[in-house]
Scaffold this active site. Sequence first.
Site, PDB file in Angstrom:
ATOM      1  N   HIS A 159      -8.448  -0.828   0.750  1.00 22.63           N
ATOM      2  CA  HIS A 159      -7.626  -1.831   0.446  1.00 22.63           C
ATOM      3  C   HIS A 159      -8.384  -3.094   0.132  1.00 22.63           C
ATOM      4  O   HIS A 159      -9.433  -3.111   0.914  1.00 22.63           O
ATOM      5  CB  HIS A 159      -6.525  -2.252   1.640  1.00 22.63           C
ATOM      6  CG  HIS A 159      -5.928  -0.887   2.061  1.00 22.63           C
ATOM      7  ND1 HIS A 159      -4.561  -0.872   2.259  1.00 22.63           N
ATOM      8  CD2 HIS A 159      -6.512   0.276   2.841  1.00 22.63           C
ATOM      9  CE1 HIS A 159      -4.163   0.400   2.713  1.00 22.63           C
ATOM     10  NE2 HIS A 159      -5.398   0.759   3.055  1.00 22.63           N
ATOM     11  N   LYS A 215     -12.180  -3.448   8.529  1.00 22.75           N
ATOM     12  CA  LYS A 215     -12.359  -4.335   7.268  1.00 22.75           C
ATOM     13  C   LYS A 215     -13.308  -5.151   7.347  1.00 22.75           C
ATOM     14  O   LYS A 215     -14.026  -5.653   8.363  1.00 22.75           O
ATOM     15  CB  LYS A 215     -10.962  -4.893   7.240  1.00 22.75           C
ATOM     16  CG  LYS A 215     -10.405  -5.841   8.483  1.00 22.75           C
ATOM     17  CD  LYS A 215      -8.989  -6.420   8.321  1.00 22.75           C
ATOM     18  CE  LYS A 215      -8.720  -7.080   9.715  1.00 22.75           C
ATOM     19  NZ  LYS A 215      -7.772  -7.939   9.468  1.00 22.75           N
ATOM     20  N   GLN A 231       0.680 -10.851  -2.571  1.00 22.84           N
ATOM     21  CA  GLN A 231      -0.605 -10.835  -2.316  1.00 22.84           C
ATOM     22  C   GLN A 231      -1.359 -10.153  -3.424  1.00 22.84           C
ATOM     23  O   GLN A 231      -0.933  -9.599  -4.546  1.00 22.84           O
ATOM     24  CB  GLN A 231      -0.820  -9.541  -1.641  1.00 22.84           C
ATOM     25  CG  GLN A 231      -0.130  -9.836  -0.140  1.00 22.84           C
ATOM     26  CD  GLN A 231      -0.198  -8.492   0.803  1.00 22.84           C
ATOM     27  OE1 GLN A 231       0.248  -7.486   0.681  1.00 22.84           O
ATOM     28  NE2 GLN A 231      -1.033  -8.773   2.028  1.00 22.84           N
ATOM     29  N   CYS A 289       0.711  -1.263   0.082  1.00 24.89           N
ATOM     30  CA  CYS A 289       0.028   0.093   0.083  1.00 24.89           C
ATOM     31  C   CYS A 289       0.798   1.201   0.024  1.00 24.89           C
ATOM     32  O   CYS A 289       0.518   2.244  -0.396  1.00 24.89           O
ATOM     33  CB  CYS A 289      -1.111   0.075   1.073  1.00 24.89           C
ATOM     34  SG  CYS A 289      -0.608  -0.784   2.483  1.00 24.89           S
ATOM     35  N   HIS A 300      -5.693  -1.180  -4.437  1.00 25.29           N
ATOM     36  CA  HIS A 300      -5.960   0.101  -3.746  1.00 25.29           C
ATOM     37  C   HIS A 300      -6.812   0.927  -4.703  1.00 25.29           C
ATOM     38  O   HIS A 300      -6.408   1.229  -5.721  1.00 25.29           O
ATOM     39  CB  HIS A 300      -4.637   0.772  -3.197  1.00 25.29           C
ATOM     40  CG  HIS A 300      -4.038  -0.080  -2.186  1.00 25.29           C
ATOM     41  ND1 HIS A 300      -2.907  -0.921  -2.743  1.00 25.29           N
ATOM     42  CD2 HIS A 300      -4.105  -0.701  -0.889  1.00 25.29           C
ATOM     43  CE1 HIS A 300      -2.621  -1.639  -1.748  1.00 25.29           C
ATOM     44  NE2 HIS A 300      -3.242  -1.348  -0.713  1.00 25.29           N
ATOM     45  N   ARG A 353       7.977 -10.902   5.300  1.00 23.89           N
ATOM     46  CA  ARG A 353       7.680 -10.524   6.846  1.00 23.89           C
ATOM     47  C   ARG A 353       8.203 -11.870   7.462  1.00 23.89           C
ATOM     48  O   ARG A 353       8.426 -13.007   6.974  1.00 23.89           O
ATOM     49  CB  ARG A 353       6.268 -10.691   7.085  1.00 23.89           C
ATOM     50  CG  ARG A 353       5.461  -9.258   6.248  1.00 23.89           C
ATOM     51  CD  ARG A 353       4.104  -9.605   6.989  1.00 23.89           C
ATOM     52  NE  ARG A 353       3.185  -8.538   6.043  1.00 23.89           N
ATOM     53  CZ  ARG A 353       1.960  -8.262   5.852  1.00 23.89           C
ATOM     54  NH1 ARG A 353       1.279  -9.184   6.387  1.00 23.89           N
ATOM     55  NH2 ARG A 353       1.407  -7.630   4.844  1.00 23.89           N
ATOM     56  N   ASP A 363      -3.063  -7.746  -4.533  1.00 20.69           N
ATOM     57  CA  ASP A 363      -3.346  -6.661  -3.904  1.00 20.69           C
ATOM     58  C   ASP A 363      -4.065  -5.350  -4.981  1.00 20.69           C
ATOM     59  O   ASP A 363      -3.557  -5.501  -6.001  1.00 20.69           O
ATOM     60  CB  ASP A 363      -2.106  -6.101  -3.167  1.00 20.69           C
ATOM     61  CG  ASP A 363      -2.290  -5.451  -1.733  1.00 20.69           C
ATOM     62  OD1 ASP A 363      -3.507  -5.312  -1.468  1.00 20.69           O
ATOM     63  OD2 ASP A 363      -1.350  -5.388  -1.171  1.00 20.69           O
TER      64      ASP A 363
END
Length: 650
Positions: A518, A472, A384, A337, A388, A366, A386
Amino acid sequence: MIKITLPDGSVKEFASGITPFDVAKSISEGLARNIISASFNGTTIETTTPLTTDGSLVLYSWNDDEGKKAFWHSTSHVMAQALLELFPGIKLTIGPAIANGFYYDVDFMDHKVSDADFKNIEAKVIEIARGKHEFTMRSSTKAEALEYYKKDNNPYKVELIENLEDGTITFCDHDNFTDLCRGGHIPNTGIIKAFKVLSIAGAYWRGDEKNKQLTRVYGISFPKQKDLTEYLEMLEEAKKRDHRKLGKELELFTFSQRVGQGLPLWLPKGAALRDRLEYFLRKAQKKAGYEQVVTPHIGQKELYVTSGHYAKYGADSFQPIHTPVEGEEFLLKPMNCPHHCEIYNSKPWSYKDLPKRFAEFGTVYRYEQSGELHGLTRVRGFTQDDAHIFCMPEQLDEEFKKVIDLVLYVFGSLGFENFTAQVSVRDLSNPEKYIGSVENWEKAEQAIINAAKDKGLNYVVETGEAAFYGPKLDFMVKDALGRSWQLGTIQVDYNLPERFDLNYKGSDNELHRPVMIHRAPFGSMERFIAILLEHTGGNFPLWLMPEQAIILSLSEKYEKYAKKVLDLLENSEIRALVDNRNETIGKKIREAEVQKFPYMLIVGEDEEKNGTISVRKHGDSGKSNQTMKIEEFINLVQEEVKGSMKQFGE
């Protein structure tokens, strides 16, 4: 008198000091027999806890998640007592309930515990349970609690108590056993009728590798032996479906100690599977107005300081990467993000340009502790799906609902039909966990609840499960074995746009702040594929299979005809391969079954002469093969794929 509000909204008056059990009894004898736990004003309590103020009461039975939690937490106390009796001198630490059962972390000192001890532990737990000992809570001063555990020479409990506030410390007693505990127990041990030690594992005290490694004893319990039997049968089926086992058998992925723990290597079939999933989502995203972007695997540390991720997750990140330039620090990307915020910031935007939807299959890193790594479900590097969305506040509701539609399309196409939506909101008692204004949080939480209602979702609200920057909507999916997984998430964020000073020019010619959504329908490719493997047992939908058919020749004489069949299938975009090995047809079929090829096409003399194939479907071991023309088979596969994969928006 006090007023008690029940879940149906009704309010009843009782004399102060009444217990949840008595409230249940006032409603019906049957309810009183079945309740095993309760919560009052959001705090878990015992059924025997006196109620002395007005408040909201919820009663739990074994059929409720909170009831199971109390049941398993109570059994962890009984197991701890059993371990102390069987292994005198051991040191107990913590024993919480988990999603399925519970565990207790124990320093066994000089005792060596193994699978051979499980039966003795199980027998001792049931022996104690049959005593029908009541669980009772009592308060303690900090000094008294410290004295008790110092006398017991238990440094772990002493450390826990030292971090507690005086006046908040409680113990739970049953039989001759006592333990430091916040509460939440069943009425008595007699309710526990079946118990099983599931496994033991190593676990560092407080999750810190610098601390001593303890033994984590996992267990599960039930109010009926039948329930335990069914659970153990489910576990056996789960072993067969374990994604690590299937991933190896189907040659999808592997791990290498030389590459590093938690860093999966995708083999050709697995890479092809990922490609198809990506193509599937890219196609739907393009139709929904997303634009594909690509960001680097690293970023300057300052980027994640600005976003707030470094303060919250710095301890879970890999160490900074130092360049030859003094003072220059980079991090392996923990989130996509912040990078997408900078893409938005690369040029000015007008209200006419919004919403902007940036999507990326972005790999992030991570640092998970080695003891927490588990196949593809807990890794150190993952991709991910992902995206946005940057939109005006007045566009938020419509955009959020469109994302819900996309998530439901993904679930439907992949066979995930049993799910609950979870609205994850902040914990008002721990405001320091979150960033941003109360006003923005309230707007974001209400937007999610409104969208869930308008889309007719079956949803629950979970306090304290929000991300640090915003609430979320999580999708909790049940797989074929009834296990619950969190798949897909949508988050509303007013905070990152402020931290990165994002803006757009409105119709009033003034600068305004966009809202950020997100979203990740898969979550991560690694975890999603692991769950999909276990849900389907490796029998993916036909459109997703690495190979949709395998051509088995009866002998090398028919190699040329097998190749002709392969060419016709590939020309029709059907994925297939040929097995021309000099092996018996029985062995080829058995191996193809293990590899889970949806269709086995057997070719020999008759098939070559007639221009046909003998079709055998995966799993149809007792049925005769079906002879058909190659064109018929092509139509069969194309219709099956078409029927299982509708286009997004249809």
